[in-house]
Motif scaffolding. Structure first.
Motif, PDB file in Angstrom:
ATOM      1  N   GLN A 182      41.959  45.739  46.540  1.00 31.90           N
ATOM      2  CA  GLN A 182      41.567  46.910  47.311  1.00 31.90           C
ATOM      3  C   GLN A 182      40.061  46.944  47.523  1.00 31.90           C
ATOM      4  OE1 GLN A 182      43.156  50.373  45.331  1.00 31.90           O
ATOM      5  NE2 GLN A 182      45.271  49.713  45.601  1.00 31.90           N
ATOM      6  N   LEU A 183      39.318  46.583  46.465  1.00 30.62           N
ATOM      7  CA  LEU A 183      37.859  46.554  46.571  1.00 30.62           C
ATOM      8  C   LEU A 183      37.414  45.507  47.585  1.00 30.62           C
ATOM      9  CD1 LEU A 183      35.080  47.467  45.623  1.00 30.62           C
ATOM     10  CD2 LEU A 183      35.237  45.809  43.755  1.00 30.62           C
ATOM     11  N   MET A 184      38.033  44.327  47.526  1.00 31.23           N
ATOM     12  CA  MET A 184      37.676  43.269  48.466  1.00 31.23           C
ATOM     13  C   MET A 184      38.023  43.673  49.900  1.00 31.23           C
ATOM     14  SD  MET A 184      38.804  39.862  46.310  1.00 31.23           S
ATOM     15  CE  MET A 184      38.323  38.736  47.622  1.00 31.23           C
ATOM     16  N   ALA A 185      39.165  44.343  50.047  1.00 31.57           N
ATOM     17  CA  ALA A 185      39.552  44.804  51.384  1.00 31.57           C
ATOM     18  C   ALA A 185      38.562  45.834  51.901  1.00 31.57           C
ATOM     19  CB  ALA A 185      40.964  45.391  51.345  1.00 31.57           C
ATOM     20  N   ALA A 186      38.134  46.725  50.987  1.00 24.59           N
ATOM     21  CA  ALA A 186      37.157  47.739  51.385  1.00 24.59           C
ATOM     22  C   ALA A 186      35.826  47.098  51.754  1.00 24.59           C
ATOM     23  CB  ALA A 186      36.962  48.748  50.249  1.00 24.59           C
ATOM     24  N   GLN A 187      35.419  46.093  50.973  1.00 23.24           N
ATOM     25  CA  GLN A 187      34.163  45.408  51.268  1.00 23.24           C
ATOM     26  C   GLN A 187      34.252  44.689  52.611  1.00 23.24           C
ATOM     27  OE1 GLN A 187      33.759  42.976  47.735  1.00 23.24           O
ATOM     28  NE2 GLN A 187      32.406  44.449  46.758  1.00 23.24           N
TER      29      GLN A 187
END
Length: 341
Positions: free
Chosen positions: A131-136
């Motif tokens: 999720q963090l990578m997708a947000a980034q």
């Protein structure tokens, strides 16, 4: 798809028993030394759980897990041991190198339950990372869109007002100047604020905005400066205000001309001292915030009427000179309808 578990033990009988017991539940890899185990960890990044014996030749289990953490920090780690090296185990757990330890001989049902719990934690961790990578990735994409939107080199035309505003934005953006954006409703004041932030050195930090005209004084102070638990009826928990949320970034205050005097006093302190207290609090907070403000009102007239502080006005406005450096503040007059942009 089965989760991958690595079990390291210098006793081959223990390795075979473990693999045979869990062969239907997980994909089990085994190694009879810490050295071989590290090679498997390097070659298999999909490992979700590393299980090891504590007492092995050349390297203890806690040391081995410490090395695996450097290679694969996401995998859970567990120790199976016939010895209770309590101090070493507790230190490893406190250091975050070990999730759990079990004393041999182990029971299948108990061990499976603890392995499943460790794997559940691994899944939660990996989902959070995804999720963090997708947000980034999304943030990076949005930033590219913003920068592309504000690539004024691609704007063509002969409109003198538009060109003047663009030149002002390009010159003031790289500075830390406070900017007052003035213009009638329907002009592009918020768009200009976004552009200044996107082209500034703070573009990777938060862009926080607040419409000062839309809130009552009590709510406005809480929104700007935050509040402590119990500061007023309904304040069930402490809450950060916009200044704290915008720390290291940019705060855009729209309709600054609607600020009441008591709020102007607190705003002036933040602009001068870069510090404030939350509503109902006594702890002084310090922030590094670039302020962008906007208004459709004639602030000079409000000053003569005693509705706006002259000192506050001086802090947020400035005379923008096309050929001079920006020191402290600037004023932009975007008298251009949104449809024209």
């Amino acid at each position: 798809m089965k989760k991958i578990i690595l079990y390291v033990d210098d006793d081959m009988a223990n390795l075979q028993t473990f693999k045979r017991s869990f062969r239907f539940d997980y994909e089990v890899l085994i190694a009879d030394s810490a050295t071989k185990g590290l090679e498997i960890v390097k070659a298999t990044p999909e490992i979700a759980l590393v299980v090891t014996d504590q007492r092995m030749p050349n390297m203890k289990g806690t040391e081995f897990l410490s090395h695996t953490m450097k290679i694969n920090p996401y995998a859970q780690r567990m120790i199976l041991t016939a010895f209770t090296d309590l101090d070493a185990l507790l230190k490893a757990i406190n250091d975050g190198h070990v999730y759990d330890y079990i004393v041999k001989p182990w029971d299948y049902e108990d061990l499976k339950k603890r392995i499943d719990k460790a794997l559940s934690i691994y899944d939660d961790k990996m989902n959070a990372i995804k999720q963090l990578m997708a947000a980034q990735t999304e943030n990076s994409y949005l930033k590219e869109q913003i920068l592309e939107s504000y690539d004024f080199k691609n704007i063509i035309g002969t409109d003198g007002e538009l060109r003047q505003v663009i030149e002002q934005i390009k010159k003031v953006s790289p500075t830390n100047a406070t900017v007052l954006i003035r213009g009638e409703s329907g002009t592009v004041k918020e768009l200009i604020a976004h552009a200044i932030h996107a082209l500034s050195k703070r573009s990777e930090e938060p862009f926080i905005k607040l419409n000062c005209a839309a809130l009552s004084i009590g709510v406005l102070e809480s929104e700007l400066f935050g509040h402590e638990k119990g500061a007023f009826t309904g304040a069930l928990a402490a809450r950060k205000g916009r200044f704290e949320l915008a720390d290291k970034g940019t705060l855009f205050l729209d309709e600054i001309g609607d600020l009441l005097d008591s709020v102007q006093v607190k705003l002036l302190r933040v602009l001068q001292e870069k510090e404030f207290e939350r509503v109902g609090g006594s702890v002084t907070k310090q922030v590094d915030v670039r302020l962008l403000a906007a208004t459709h009102q004639p602030l000079e007239k409000l000053i003569t009427e005693g509705k706006f502080r002259n000192r506050c006005f001086d802090k947020v406005r400035g005379e923008y000179q096309q050929n001079s450096k920006i020191n402290g503040c600037a004023t932009i007059y975007p008298c251009i309808p949104l449809a024209k942009i």
